[in-house]
Structures are given as C-alpha cells and as structure tokens.
Design a protein around this motif. Structure first.
Motif, PDB file in Angstrom:
ATOM      1  N   LYS A 192     -18.562  -9.662 -41.718  1.00  0.00           N
ATOM      2  CA  LYS A 192     -19.206 -10.064 -42.972  1.00  0.00           C
ATOM      3  C   LYS A 192     -20.436  -9.197 -43.251  1.00  0.00           C
ATOM      4  O   LYS A 192     -20.703  -8.840 -44.404  1.00  0.00           O
ATOM      5  N   ALA A 193     -21.176  -8.862 -42.218  1.00  0.00           N
ATOM      6  CA  ALA A 193     -22.355  -8.007 -42.390  1.00  0.00           C
ATOM      7  C   ALA A 193     -21.943  -6.617 -42.883  1.00  0.00           C
ATOM      8  O   ALA A 193     -22.574  -6.048 -43.785  1.00  0.00           O
ATOM      9  N   LEU A 194     -20.869  -6.075 -42.307  1.00  0.00           N
ATOM     10  CA  LEU A 194     -20.384  -4.768 -42.742  1.00  0.00           C
ATOM     11  C   LEU A 194     -19.865  -4.809 -44.176  1.00  0.00           C
ATOM     12  O   LEU A 194     -20.034  -3.845 -44.943  1.00  0.00           O
ATOM     13  N   GLU A 195     -19.220  -5.917 -44.550  1.00  0.00           N
ATOM     14  CA  GLU A 195     -18.732  -6.058 -45.926  1.00  0.00           C
ATOM     15  C   GLU A 195     -19.891  -6.034 -46.927  1.00  0.00           C
ATOM     16  O   GLU A 195     -19.797  -5.419 -47.996  1.00  0.00           O
ATOM     17  N   GLU A 196     -20.973  -6.709 -46.578  1.00  0.00           N
ATOM     18  CA  GLU A 196     -22.152  -6.696 -47.454  1.00  0.00           C
ATOM     19  C   GLU A 196     -22.796  -5.318 -47.491  1.00  0.00           C
ATOM     20  O   GLU A 196     -23.274  -4.870 -48.541  1.00  0.00           O
ATOM     21  N   ASN A 197     -22.812  -4.632 -46.358  1.00  0.00           N
ATOM     22  CA  ASN A 197     -23.360  -3.265 -46.338  1.00  0.00           C
ATOM     23  C   ASN A 197     -22.523  -2.315 -47.193  1.00  0.00           C
ATOM     24  O   ASN A 197     -23.062  -1.387 -47.810  1.00  0.00           O
TER      25      ASN A 197
END
Length: 416
Positions: free
Chosen positions: A232-237
């Motif tokens: 999820k963090a990578l998706e937001e990045n």
C-alpha cells in the motif's frame, strides 16, 4: 505444618505469576515507548502538516508591509523628496497549469505512504519483540534443562567418587564425570549471558523492565492473504510520482494570477503648490497572464519524474509478487515446523527411554561411563531442541500472520 508450607508455596507461585511479563502487554508497551516508532509518528505528523500547507490549490496570500523612499537630489520643486507608504496586498493563483492541485495530491499521497510505512514498521517491531520474547523463553528453558543434566552428572560423580575412594572405580572414571560436569556449568553460564543479552534487547525495544515471562502463546487463527502495508505504501508512492510529472509539466502551461494592493502614503519635503493632488491612498488591481515560451529545464524535469515513476512501478510489481511468495513460504514453514515438533517429540521419548535403561545398567556396572554420558547428552540435546522448536513455532506463527496482511490490532486482540 504441611498446610502452612502448601500455603507459602501457593503464595510464592502467585507472586511469581503476577510479576511475569505478559506478551500482549509487552507488545503494547513497545508500540507506545519504542523510540523508532515515535520517530515514525513524528514523520507522519510532518507529512500531514506538509499536506495541510498546500491544501488550498489557489494559494491565496495576504501580505502587508512598509516602504520608505528618499531622493538625495534637491528636486523638491518637481518631486516628492520623502515618501512613506504602508500597503496590504492580496494575491491568488487563478490558474497555475495545475501545479498547486498536483502538489496537493502529491503531499496527500506522500502522507498516506508514510502512514502505511509506519504500519509496516509496527508489524516488523511486533515480530522483533515476539522473536526476542520466545528466544528468551528458549534460553530460560534450556538453562533448566542443563541444570537437570548438571544434577544428574553431580549425582553420578559423587557415586563414582565414593566407589573410587573404595578402590572400586578408576581415576579416569572420576575425571571423565568431573570434566563433563564442569563443561555443563560453562554451558549454563554461556546461556545466562545470552539470556541477559535478550533481556536487555527487549527492555531497549519496549522500555519495560523484564524479570519473568508468563506462558503466553500465539493463538491459532485462519488468515487469508490481503494487500500488505508495504504494498500500500508503494502504491501511494507511485501515485505521488505521477503527480511529480504533472508538477513539472505545469510550467509549460499559462499562468493566470490576480493581485490587489491597497497602499497608504505620507509625503514630506515637497512643493505643496505644484504637487497638491498627491493621493493619500491608492488601490492597484493587477491581473497577469504569463507563458513560458522557452526554458532548458522543464523537459529534463519531466523526463526525470517519468523515470522515477517507472522505477517505482517496477519496484511495486516485484514487491507484489514477493509478498505473495513470502506468504506461501511462511504457510509452508508453519506446516513444516509442526511436523518437526512431532518428530522431536518422538526423539525425546526415545532418548528418555534409552537414558533410563542405560542409567540402570551403568549404575549396575553393565555399561561404561562413555555409554552413559552419550545417552545423557542425547536426552538433553533432544529435550533442548524440542523446547526450542516449540518456541520457534510461536515466532513462525506471528511471521505468517503478519505476512498475510492482517491488521496488527486485530492480531493483538487475539492474544490472551
């Protein structure tokens, strides 16, 4: 008298249990006290404030100021020598090529990415605490196992020493048992040092003093794979990197801005007859439309942002595959560990049976001390391995649950 002793023993057991560290409490205290997690919360607050600073995409500004102007030449007959002004200016971007909107979105995605990264760090911290906790249990249990071995060796040493005094045993038999007993004492001291290391690390993580451990275990529960906080963090990045492209592109688009300035003036040292109509206040409205006809940096900035997006997207695709693979491997590891425990239980039963038989034969002079010590060592070895495997199972369970993407709060609620 017996009743009094039973009461005292029960009270001692109760006091020991009440002072024991509960795993759920230990994890909760760690999440509250751990300095790294505190730093993560500060970073998240910083990201939130950064988002709030660009929340209004029109970027309205109200500024005020003072201005003083003096002419050194003697021009008082035609111009004002001293001019003092106070002004208030309101400005707003009517259109900036989408820069402020993209910047707002970028800051929002960065805030969300930090939030998910913090959850990922919490999960890793929980796993670290669980690993330290059950490794400490393994060390403490192994200390007791080797103490049991020490008592057995001491009893046999004293028996053989008595026989040696009666010229019924050799000095070699005595020295062999003494050597094994002293080597066992060293093993216990080494385990105590490892125990101290683990306690200090737990206290460093949690900020809580640890004296005893309770009998906490990780419960069995059914979990299914869901997107982990890392993903999820990578998706937001990735979303944030897309907005970086939009920000870079915005400079190639027209910029429309409005400014309204209200000024108040005071004059001195001038010809009042010739300059009698000087304004005391003035309002100036300015609407500007600008175009970036040519620059050498925008193209490179756009291309740079695109490459960053491609790198983030590639990293995200790999992370998704890796997360699912890690989950499948963690599940298989859990099944394998359960089979290992069954195998070790059989090994412990066999080693105990062999030791009991060899002990009787040794005490009756039917086998030598080498056979006895071998049987004792195997018994202790398998018991220690069995206890270690049981504690490793708890760590593997927690690792499996966290790799499933389960909410750590739900997981903590399952702990007794």
């Amino acid at each position: 008298m017996k009743s009094l002793m039973k009461t005292a023993l029960a009270a001692a057991v109760f006091i020991t249990a009440s002072n024991a560290v509960d795993l759920k409490v230990l994890i909760t205290d760690t999440l509250k006290n751990n300095q790294n997690l505190k730093a993560d919360r500060y970073y998240q607050e910083a990201k939130q404030k950064s988002f709030q600073s660009v929340r209004n995409i029109y970027n309205p500004k109200l500024t005020g100021g003072l201005n003083y102007n003096r002419l050194d030449l003697d021009v008082r007959n035609t111009q004002v020598v001293n001019t003092a002004a106070a002004f208030v200016k309101f400005s707003m971007d009517l259109y900036d090529g989408g820069k402020n909107r993209a910047l707002k979105n970028q800051k929002l995605y960065e805030y969300k990415a930090q939030k998910y990264q913090n959850i990922s760090n919490v999960n890793q911290t929980i796993l670290n605490v669980v690993t330290l906790y059950f490794n400490l249990k393994t060390i403490k249990e192994n200390i007791e196992v080797y103490k049991e071995k020490g008592r057995a060796l001491k009893a046999q040493y004293e028996r053989i020493k008595s026989k040696y005094d009666l010229k019924m045993a050799t000095q070699e038999d005595v020295l062999k048992l003494k050597s094994e007993y002293e080597a066992n004492l060293y093993t216990i001291e080494e385990l105590k040092y490892q125990k101290m290391q683990l306690i200090k690390n737990i206290e460093l993580y949690s900020g809580v003093k640890v004296s005893r451990l309770d009998t906490s275990v990780i419960p069995d529960t059914n979990v299914k794979y869901s997107t982990t906080s890392d993903i999820k963090a990578l998706e937001e990045n990735l979303k944030a990197s897309e907005e970086s492209i939009n920000i870079a592109k915005s400079s190639k688009k027209p910029q429309l801005k409005i400014e309204d300035t209200l000024s108040y003036y005071r004059y001195s040292d001038y010809n009042e007859k010739l300059l009698s109509d000087l304004p005391d206040k003035q309002n100036q409205l300015n609407i500007s439309l600008t175009f970036n006809i040519f620059d050498t940096s925008t193209k490179s900035k756009v291309e740079s942002s695109k490459y960053i997006k491609l790198a983030t997207a590639s990293r995200l695709e790999f992370a998704k595959k890796q997360a699912k693979t890690d989950f499948e491997l963690a599940r298989q590891k859990l099944l394998t560990q359960k089979e290992k425990i069954k195998s070790l239980q059989s090994a412990v039963d066999m080693a105990n049976s062999v030791y009991n038989t060899v002990k009787i034969k040794y005490e009756n002079g039917l086998v030598d001390n080498i056979t006895y010590l071998d049987a004792l060592s195997k018994k202790i070895y398998y018991i220690a391995l069995y206890k270690q495997a049981q504690n490793e199972l708890q760590i593997i369970k927690m690792e499996y649950y966290l790799k499933s993407g389960i909410d750590y709060k739900k997981l903590l609620s399952l702990l007794k």
